[in-house]
Design an enzyme around this catalytic site. Structure first.
Site, PDB file in Angstrom:
ATOM      1  N   ARG A   1       0.845  -1.182   0.000  1.00  0.00           N
ATOM      2  CA  ARG A   1       0.000   0.000   0.000  1.00  0.00           C
ATOM      3  C   ARG A   1       0.885   1.238   0.000  1.00  0.00           C
ATOM      4  NH1 ARG A   1      -3.798  -2.227  -1.472  1.00  0.00           N
ATOM      5  NH2 ARG A   1      -5.809  -2.605  -0.477  1.00  0.00           N
TER       6      ARG A   1
ATOM      7  N   HIS B   1      -1.095   1.125  -9.709  1.00  0.00           N
ATOM      8  CA  HIS B   1      -1.878   0.216  -8.863  1.00  0.00           C
ATOM      9  C   HIS B   1      -2.557  -0.872  -9.707  1.00  0.00           C
ATOM     10  CE1 HIS B   1      -3.821   0.073  -4.617  1.00  0.00           C
ATOM     11  NE2 HIS B   1      -3.698  -1.132  -5.127  1.00  0.00           N
TER      12      HIS B   1
END
Lengths: 313, 313
Positions: free
Chosen positions: A228, A276
């Site tokens: 993350r 991502h």
């Protein structure tokens, strides 16, 4: 027996279609599309739900997260603590993450960016290249994803070891805990971060950590993060790339996504940015897993991959 | 009992040092450095020897090639047909080739060049990405190198099959012969060529072959060649990249090396060029193997990996 899809993602139709395909006998509704009776909802399929939304379902039995990371749900203080939250563990997701991790390890190790620059200037010249057996890949966060990557990286010849919060069974050397971290980092040429984002891991990828990595191979140290963005101190990573403390990095995630066009990260030397996309969830595969879990749960089996609220993942 | 090093490569000292380290009791001389008695030479370590040089050694027992490809020695008509020529089969060389092949497969499959271009323009956008299980990697030339790559590529999720000149034992589908080639190509999204260069394979990577590849995935077809430049029809490959018949290619080898700065290949779209570095031989590792072979040979064991003159490899 109704299931609610409540997702911040844009591909709601794909999820609804996948559900109807996998479980035609189980009614499903989509949050934000049409009114529904909150009391009828027993299961929620959720991705970054608005705060309070899950708390508004009085008969909710289980919430299924539609990705590997549950930090968005954990950040909602109203999420009822007695409702089990299930992480997505899905072979398709695992495989895609493995593709990305192995690609990034090899890209830096075999100096793709250097060769692309030589190609751009039409220069036929080889770069000093150690063999994989001389390099050590450290997998930080040793769960399903890291376990999948291990035999592939070892098959390529790399030395692979790992770090986990606590002790775990493994056929590779696994350092653990605060006290094992320094040893792990000092023996790592290529760091692959697959950690969950929790209060214990926020900002962990900083100058202090980077400074502890091994400098034992000419192509390292390298930082690869597929966890993350919140794990990253991006100013520290940028500085380490600029001053050569890091020889290279691959980041799939950022503190702010989309990464703003004004961010200096776009131009950082030897940094590979992907938006991502390391492991995008395939609705058909994920829903298949979830429906199987629900069938088993209703037949009396315990739920798998339930988040530990104390650890936050 | 003297061994002769006769190589066109520049790193002669590395080879001489490796030999003296591995076999201090076995005298070694280096062609072109100091005079030696041709009649004293029993073993030759050779890489692209000048034509006639091996024929000048009346007591030569075995010639050991210092790389995987023996096409340079095979092209010398004076090389005596009764002298066994041993191919280098070396775990270090095999591993390095595996690194390069897997990197190139993943680079094209996961669209690295596309993402680097998006990064250059500071654009956060994902590209349509199939999963590895939907793509088929075809290994053309199914020897030691391909066998090493197979479990790694399968571990990543790819479907892997192969093609060989004749039938072979394998735990994957292996097409063979002229008659099996069309079937193999029609089922291949990403073609990895590891063929030896022989009269039967020269120029085999041409428009006819490229046109037979599967167009079943949005990221293919892709051509990856780590064999020899002589396998390539480079004008055909360039045209296929320019008109989109090939979505991408990686070439480590070329008909003319170094690739001239004037070559249009440098600028071909979606082509990755590496300067014949896919698998560089490590002298220490290779010499270790060769000395073991000589010890065994002198103890009466048959030589391993002897070139079949009829097949040319």
């Amino acid at each position: 027996m109704t299931t609610l899809l409540i997702s911040a993602d844009s591909n709601l139709d794909d999820w609804m279609d996948a559900w109807r395909e996998a479980a035609p006998h189980r009614p499903v509704v989509c949050h934000g599309r049409a009114p529904y009776d909150p009391a009828a909802i027993q299961y929620a399929l959720t991705w970054k739900p608005p705060a309070g939304a899950l708390n508004a379902l009085p008969n909710l039995k289980v919430a299924f997260n539609l990705g590997a990371g549950v930090d968005a749900v954990m950040a909602d203080p109203t999420f009822p603590s007695h409702i089990p939250l299930v992480r997505l563990v899905d072979q398709d997701l695992t495989n895609r993450m493995g593709e990305w991790v192995v690609l990034q390890v090899l890209t830096h190790f075999r100096q793709t960016l250097g060769y692309l620059e030589l190609q751009r200037t039409k220069t036929w010249r080889d770069l000093t290249q150690p063999a994989a057996r001389s390099a050590r890949v450290g997998l930080m966060g040793y769960g399903t994803l890291a376990r999948h990557c291990t035999p592939i990286l070892r098959g390529l010849g790399f030395n692979v070891h790992g770090w986990a919060r606590g002790p775990k069974e493994s056929d590779i050397t696994l350092h653990h805990g605060e006290e094992g971290l320094a040893n792990f980092l000092a023996r790592t040429d290529i760091l692959v971060c697959l950690l969950p984002l929790t209060e214990a891991t926020r900002g962990i990828l900083d100058a202090k950590l980077i400074g502890q990595l091994s400098r034992g191979t000419p192509v390292g140290p390298v930082l690869i993060n597929a966890g993350r963005g919140g794990l990253q101190n991006e100013a520290d990573i940028l500085a380490a790339l600029q001053d050569g403390t890091l020889k290279g990095a691959s980041l799939d995630v950022f503190n702010e996504e989309p990464l703003p066009a004004t961010s200096p990260m776009w131009d950082a030397p030897n940094l590979i940015i992907t938006p991502h996309v390391a492991a995008i969830t395939d609705p058909a595969s994920a829903v298949g897993n979830i429906v199987e879990q629900i069938d088993a749960f209703e037949a009396g089996a315990p739920l798998q991959n339930v988040v530990d609220r104390g650890h936050g993942y």
